[in-house]
Design a protein around this motif. Structure first.
Motif, mmCIF file in Angstrom:
data_model
loop_
_atom_site.group_PDB
_atom_site.id
_atom_site.type_symbol
_atom_site.label_atom_id
_atom_site.label_comp_id
_atom_site.label_asym_id
_atom_site.label_seq_id
_atom_site.Cartn_x
_atom_site.Cartn_y
_atom_site.Cartn_z
ATOM 1 N N SER A 1 -5.074 2.625 -11.148
ATOM 2 C CA SER A 1 -6.478 2.250 -10.936
ATOM 3 C C SER A 1 -6.635 1.305 -9.751
ATOM 4 N N SER A 2 -5.765 0.292 -9.687
ATOM 5 C CA SER A 2 -5.828 -0.674 -8.580
ATOM 6 C C SER A 2 -5.508 0.004 -7.256
ATOM 7 N N PHE A 3 -4.539 0.901 -7.293
ATOM 8 C CA PHE A 3 -4.134 1.597 -6.066
ATOM 9 C C PHE A 3 -5.272 2.456 -5.523
ATOM 10 N N VAL A 4 -5.900 3.253 -6.387
ATOM 11 C CA VAL A 4 -6.987 4.129 -5.943
ATOM 12 C C VAL A 4 -8.168 3.291 -5.443
ATOM 13 N N VAL B 1 -9.989 3.635 -1.836
ATOM 14 C CA VAL B 1 -11.433 3.868 -1.750
ATOM 15 C C VAL B 1 -12.100 2.800 -0.890
ATOM 16 N N ASN B 2 -11.729 1.547 -1.081
ATOM 17 C CA ASN B 2 -12.332 0.457 -0.302
ATOM 18 C C ASN B 2 -12.067 0.653 1.194
ATOM 19 N N ASP C 1 5.329 8.740 -5.643
ATOM 20 C CA ASP C 1 5.649 8.301 -4.286
ATOM 21 C C ASP C 1 4.379 7.655 -3.731
ATOM 22 N N LEU C 2 4.420 6.351 -3.550
ATOM 23 C CA LEU C 2 3.229 5.587 -3.174
ATOM 24 C C LEU C 2 2.609 6.086 -1.867
ATOM 25 N N LEU D 1 -4.781 11.140 -0.996
ATOM 26 C CA LEU D 1 -6.134 10.622 -1.251
ATOM 27 C C LEU D 1 -6.891 10.359 0.055
ATOM 28 N N GLU D 2 -6.207 9.778 1.026
ATOM 29 C CA GLU D 2 -6.865 9.475 2.295
ATOM 30 C C GLU D 2 -7.290 10.746 3.016
#
Length: 416
Positions: free
Chosen positions: A262-265, A269-270, A298-299, A306-307
């Motif tokens: 959640s924090s990663f997404v 998004v920000n 894999d981070l 996502l990007e």
């Protein structure tokens, strides 16, 4: 009296045998002879009707029996007619007689012999036959009294096998050439990327020096902005080329770690929201995951996925619209949905959506550039992570990308 009675009994028995048993035996023998005659007729008819060469040789190699196909072959090939009693050795080339006699001896000793025979015929050229020698035993199976020979034309099969072998050789050669070309491409990719990236970096440095000089008018500043944009697009293209090349390597490995999803997404998004602000687009995060949901992944690969998807949504969305990104878990799967209110994707474009260097019929709404590699990279990364990606879209109704990853092994990963 006793002797007389014995004689009488014997006479009665003989009378019964003669009157009742003998006729039945004779009738049964007649039936068996008829069945045998019919069977012989059927076998003979079968052998005469087949295109296969079939004949029987005596121990002295004389012809005891042959079918029509054998006679026709002898007439066509040797120009001779066959007769019972002919010695087969007369039809065998002298240089092959020794090998032929060796096979005959093996068969007479009780062995079955099978082999492929290659011949050069006058009208057909090179032909192949499958030859079978089988021993024929006497009635008591005590010894071999003859040899049955069957010959089947397998030229078509052999030519097919030869064709397949040649095709396999050509395929191996082509594969080797392809492997060499891929290796050469990889080396060239690295050299070209380095040689192009260096001038782009120097252009940026020169542009920074010009901007620091502080003596630029409005028109010159516009040119500087344009140069920076072109340099950024060139750098992005090089980065994408190197990335897709890296993903195609067999030794590509994921660097796995456990993250707070959640924090990663939210962080991704920000960052993308700052880009979307230029078009007054709002990115709405809808998080339905349990609190403190962790995910082994894999981070950098997930960030790139996502990007790229959010960047595409921004490019093809209209000003003052919204983009929705949803997170949920269902049936041991992590589901990430990204939905925009843009132009949508046609059915034809969807067929080539994830292919490299493919441009869609729809164009970015703000004149943004597109390399045609972003979605190809996304698909490659998703598959490397054992996930799936789907698209739902209609022209004029926006597009929705759905990415799923398995989570059934996550708890095991956390306790490992």
């Amino acid at each position: 009296l006793v002797f007389f009675l014995l004689l009488l009994a014997m006479g009665v028995m003989l009378m019964i045998i003669y009157l009742y048993i003998f006729p039945k035996l004779n009738h049964r023998i007649t039936q068996l002879k008829s069945i045998l005659t019919q069977s012989q007729t059927q076998v003979k008819s079968l052998l005469e009707g087949t295109n296969y060469i079939f004949f029987i040789l005596g121990k002295d190699l004389s012809l005891l029996q042959f079918n029509r196909a054998t006679a026709n072959y002898a007439a066509d090939t040797f120009g001779q007619s066959l007769n019972l009693g002919d010695n087969l050795l007369h039809f065998i080339p002298e240089e092959e007689q020794e090998a032929f006699l060796s096979l005959i001896q093996k068969t007479l000793s009780g062995e079955r012999c099978f082999f492929d025979l290659k011949l050069k015929e006058k009208y057909r050229g090179t032909v192949w036959y499958f030859v079978q020698f089988l021993p024929v035993y006497t009635a008591d199976s005590a010894q071999v009294e003859a040899i049955s020979v069957s010959v089947v034309d397998i030229t078509v099969r052999k030519k097919s096998e030869t064709k397949v072998k040649l095709q396999n050789i050509e395929l191996r050669t082509a594969n080797q050439k392809l492997a060499d070309m891929i290796k050469e491409k990889d080396l060239l990719m690295g050299v070209v990327a380095h040689d192009i990236r260096s001038p782009l970096n120097r252009i940026r440095s020169l542009v920074d020096l010009l901007q620091d000089s502080g003596s630029l008018n409005e028109k010159q500043q516009e040119y500087i902005t344009l140069i920076n944009k072109v340099a950024d697009e060139g750098s992005k293209l090089i980065y994408n080329l190197l990335e897709i090349n890296r993903l195609e390597q067999k030794d590509y490995e994921l660097e796995l770690s456990i993250i707070d999803l959640s924090s990663f997404v939210k962080e991704v998004v920000n960052f993308q929201q700052k880009i979307a602000d230029d078009k007054f687009i709002q990115i709405v995060l809808q998080n339905e995951l349990p609190s403190n949901f962790t995910f082994r992944t894999d981070l950098q690969a997930l960030r790139r996925i996502l990007e790229n998807l959010l960047s595409n949504a921004i490019k093809f969305s209209y000003n003052h619209s919204k983009i929705y990104i949803s997170l949920m878990e269902d049936a041991n799967k992590l589901i990430i949905q990204i939905r925009d209110q843009g132009q949508g994707i046609s059915v034809e474009d969807q067929k080539k959506l994830f292919q490299k260097f493919n441009r869609l019929s729809s164009r970015p709404t703000g004149g943004e550039s597109s390399t045609g590699l972003g979605l190809s990279i996304v698909k490659s990364l998703v598959e490397k992570m054992q996930g799936e990606i789907l698209v739902n879209s209609q022209l004029g109704q926006g597009a929705e990308f759905i990415v799923t990853f398995p989570t059934n092994n996550q708890k095991l990963a956390l306790t490992a």
